[in-house]
Design a protein around this motif. Structure first.
Motif, PDB file in Angstrom:
ATOM      1  N   ILE A  40      10.627  76.627  49.249  1.00 39.31           N
ATOM      2  CA  ILE A  40      10.234  75.446  48.464  1.00 39.31           C
ATOM      3  C   ILE A  40       8.820  75.023  48.848  1.00 39.31           C
ATOM      4  N   GLN A  41       8.534  75.020  50.146  1.00 42.42           N
ATOM      5  CA  GLN A  41       7.200  74.621  50.609  1.00 42.42           C
ATOM      6  C   GLN A  41       6.120  75.567  50.095  1.00 42.42           C
ATOM      7  N   GLY A  44       5.040  75.011  46.601  1.00 40.92           N
ATOM      8  CA  GLY A  44       4.371  73.752  46.287  1.00 40.92           C
ATOM      9  C   GLY A  44       5.230  72.517  46.445  1.00 40.92           C
ATOM     10  N   GLY A  45       6.450  72.681  46.916  1.00 41.37           N
ATOM     11  CA  GLY A  45       7.304  71.535  47.197  1.00 41.37           C
ATOM     12  C   GLY A  45       7.726  70.782  45.945  1.00 41.37           C
ATOM     13  N   MET A  46       8.049  69.518  46.161  1.00 42.56           N
ATOM     14  CA  MET A  46       8.551  68.687  45.079  1.00 42.56           C
ATOM     15  C   MET A  46       7.471  68.411  44.035  1.00 42.56           C
ATOM     16  N   ALA A  47       6.227  68.365  44.451  1.00 38.56           N
ATOM     17  CA  ALA A  47       5.141  68.135  43.483  1.00 38.56           C
ATOM     18  C   ALA A  47       5.108  69.270  42.458  1.00 38.56           C
ATOM     19  N   ALA A  48       5.279  70.495  42.929  1.00 41.77           N
ATOM     20  CA  ALA A  48       5.282  71.638  42.016  1.00 41.77           C
ATOM     21  C   ALA A  48       6.473  71.569  41.068  1.00 41.77           C
ATOM     22  N   LEU A  49       7.629  71.174  41.588  1.00 39.92           N
ATOM     23  CA  LEU A  49       8.812  71.044  40.739  1.00 39.92           C
ATOM     24  C   LEU A  49       8.583  69.976  39.674  1.00 39.92           C
ATOM     25  N   ASN A  50       8.055  68.834  40.078  1.00 39.11           N
ATOM     26  CA  ASN A  50       7.793  67.760  39.116  1.00 39.11           C
ATOM     27  C   ASN A  50       6.757  68.193  38.082  1.00 39.11           C
ATOM     28  N   ASN A  51       5.724  68.921  38.514  1.00 37.52           N
ATOM     29  CA  ASN A  51       4.726  69.431  37.569  1.00 37.52           C
ATOM     30  C   ASN A  51       5.359  70.399  36.574  1.00 37.52           C
ATOM     31  N   THR A  52       6.261  71.233  37.071  1.00 43.36           N
ATOM     32  CA  THR A  52       6.953  72.179  36.188  1.00 43.36           C
ATOM     33  C   THR A  52       7.806  71.442  35.170  1.00 43.36           C
ATOM     34  N   LEU A  53       8.518  70.411  35.622  1.00 45.07           N
ATOM     35  CA  LEU A  53       9.341  69.635  34.688  1.00 45.07           C
ATOM     36  C   LEU A  53       8.480  68.952  33.627  1.00 45.07           C
ATOM     37  N   GLU A  54       7.341  68.414  34.042  1.00 41.53           N
ATOM     38  CA  GLU A  54       6.435  67.792  33.076  1.00 41.53           C
ATOM     39  C   GLU A  54       5.890  68.828  32.093  1.00 41.53           C
ATOM     40  N   ALA A  55       5.555  70.013  32.599  1.00 46.76           N
ATOM     41  CA  ALA A  55       5.053  71.085  31.726  1.00 46.76           C
ATOM     42  C   ALA A  55       6.128  71.511  30.727  1.00 46.76           C
ATOM     43  N   LEU A  56       7.378  71.582  31.181  1.00 57.39           N
ATOM     44  CA  LEU A  56       8.477  71.929  30.275  1.00 57.39           C
ATOM     45  C   LEU A  56       8.621  70.891  29.176  1.00 57.39           C
ATOM     46  N   SER A 131      18.963  62.608  41.463  1.00 59.77           N
ATOM     47  CA  SER A 131      20.066  62.252  42.353  1.00 59.77           C
ATOM     48  C   SER A 131      19.823  62.718  43.788  1.00 59.77           C
ATOM     49  N   SER A 132      18.951  63.697  43.970  1.00 61.53           N
ATOM     50  CA  SER A 132      18.649  64.178  45.317  1.00 61.53           C
ATOM     51  C   SER A 132      17.362  63.560  45.876  1.00 61.53           C
ATOM     52  N   GLN A 133      16.830  62.561  45.205  1.00 62.18           N
ATOM     53  CA  GLN A 133      15.570  61.924  45.588  1.00 62.18           C
ATOM     54  C   GLN A 133      15.493  61.563  47.081  1.00 62.18           C
ATOM     55  N   PRO A 134      16.544  61.006  47.669  1.00 65.26           N
ATOM     56  CA  PRO A 134      16.441  60.648  49.089  1.00 65.26           C
ATOM     57  C   PRO A 134      16.189  61.837  50.024  1.00 65.26           C
ATOM     58  N   LEU A 135      16.483  63.027  49.581  1.00 64.00           N
ATOM     59  CA  LEU A 135      16.318  64.222  50.421  1.00 64.00           C
ATOM     60  C   LEU A 135      14.967  64.900  50.242  1.00 64.00           C
ATOM     61  N   HIS A 136      14.222  64.521  49.224  1.00 64.71           N
ATOM     62  CA  HIS A 136      12.979  65.220  48.894  1.00 64.71           C
ATOM     63  C   HIS A 136      11.964  65.232  50.032  1.00 64.71           C
ATOM     64  N   ALA A 137      11.907  64.188  50.823  1.00 64.92           N
ATOM     65  CA  ALA A 137      10.941  64.133  51.926  1.00 64.92           C
ATOM     66  C   ALA A 137      11.200  65.249  52.935  1.00 64.92           C
ATOM     67  N   ASN A 138      12.435  65.703  53.031  1.00 68.30           N
ATOM     68  CA  ASN A 138      12.765  66.766  53.985  1.00 68.30           C
ATOM     69  C   ASN A 138      12.056  68.075  53.669  1.00 68.30           C
ATOM     70  N   PHE A 139      11.698  68.303  52.407  1.00 65.04           N
ATOM     71  CA  PHE A 139      11.051  69.549  52.034  1.00 65.04           C
ATOM     72  C   PHE A 139       9.617  69.638  52.524  1.00 65.04           C
ATOM     73  N   ALA A 140       9.065  68.537  52.993  1.00 66.01           N
ATOM     74  CA  ALA A 140       7.697  68.540  53.514  1.00 66.01           C
ATOM     75  C   ALA A 140       7.670  68.598  55.045  1.00 66.01           C
ATOM     76  N   LYS A 141       8.830  68.586  55.667  1.00 65.09           N
ATOM     77  CA  LYS A 141       8.905  68.545  57.127  1.00 65.09           C
ATOM     78  C   LYS A 141       8.787  69.936  57.741  1.00 65.09           C
ATOM     79  N   SER A 142       8.371  69.938  59.004  1.00 67.26           N
ATOM     80  CA  SER A 142       8.301  71.189  59.761  1.00 67.26           C
ATOM     81  C   SER A 142       9.694  71.557  60.246  1.00 67.26           C
TER      82      SER A 142
END
Length: 157
Positions: A40-41, A44-56, A131-142
């Motif tokens: 996921i990292q 591009g992480g969650m930003a890439a996913l959100n960009n993909t959803l917007e592009a769709l 629905s998984s919003q609270p977990l999204h910060a974990n994708f940026a962690k080491s």
């Protein structure tokens, strides 16, 4: 042997979509989970996913607009054909627009249907992401940060 039994259990769990069940017995962050976080990292992480959803969403809107434009052009041509038939009566001998455009209109309806299915699927994905919003910060962690957050098992394995 124990390792063969563990392998059989892992195969059983993987076949049922439960690959992390055996990992949970390990101490710290399971390597397979860390590999998924890394994937996921790297992408591009969650930003890439959100960009993909917007592009769709944008592509779906563009496709819908193009289908509407095609339908409008077909209707306009059919109206022009009708006007010419009324004006020139028997000397207007080409095939009626309805005969020429039938397959195009069926195709457009098919594409509209597929577009609606895609929009529904996109909404489902958006719902899962939200629905998984609270977990999204974990994708940026080491890996260290995630391991520190993993509860430690108190029993021996």
């Amino acid at each position: 042997s124990a390792s063969k039994e563990t392998e059989n259990v892992q195969k059983f769990l993987v076949a049922r979509g439960l690959p992390f069940a055996v990992d949970a017995q390990q101490q710290g962050l399971p390597e397979s989970l860390w590999q998924k976080v890394q994937q996921i990292q790297v992408k591009g992480g969650m930003a890439a996913l959100n960009n993909t959803l917007e592009a769709l969403d944008q592509m779906a809107m563009d496709a819908g607009n193009q289908l509407q434009e095609l339908e409008k052009k077909i209707r306009d041509e059919a109206e022009q054909d009708k006007q010419c038939r009324d004006r020139f009566k028997g000397s207007w001998t080409r095939l009626p627009s309805e005969n020429l455009h039938g397959n195009f209109l069926k195709s457009i309806e098919g594409y509209k249907s597929k577009l609606q299915v895609a929009a529904t699927a996109n909404q489902t994905v958006r719902g899962k992401v939200a629905s998984s919003q609270p977990l999204h910060a974990n994708f940026a962690k080491s890996k260290g940060e995630l391991e520190a957050a993993v509860p430690q098992s108190t029993h021996a394995s």
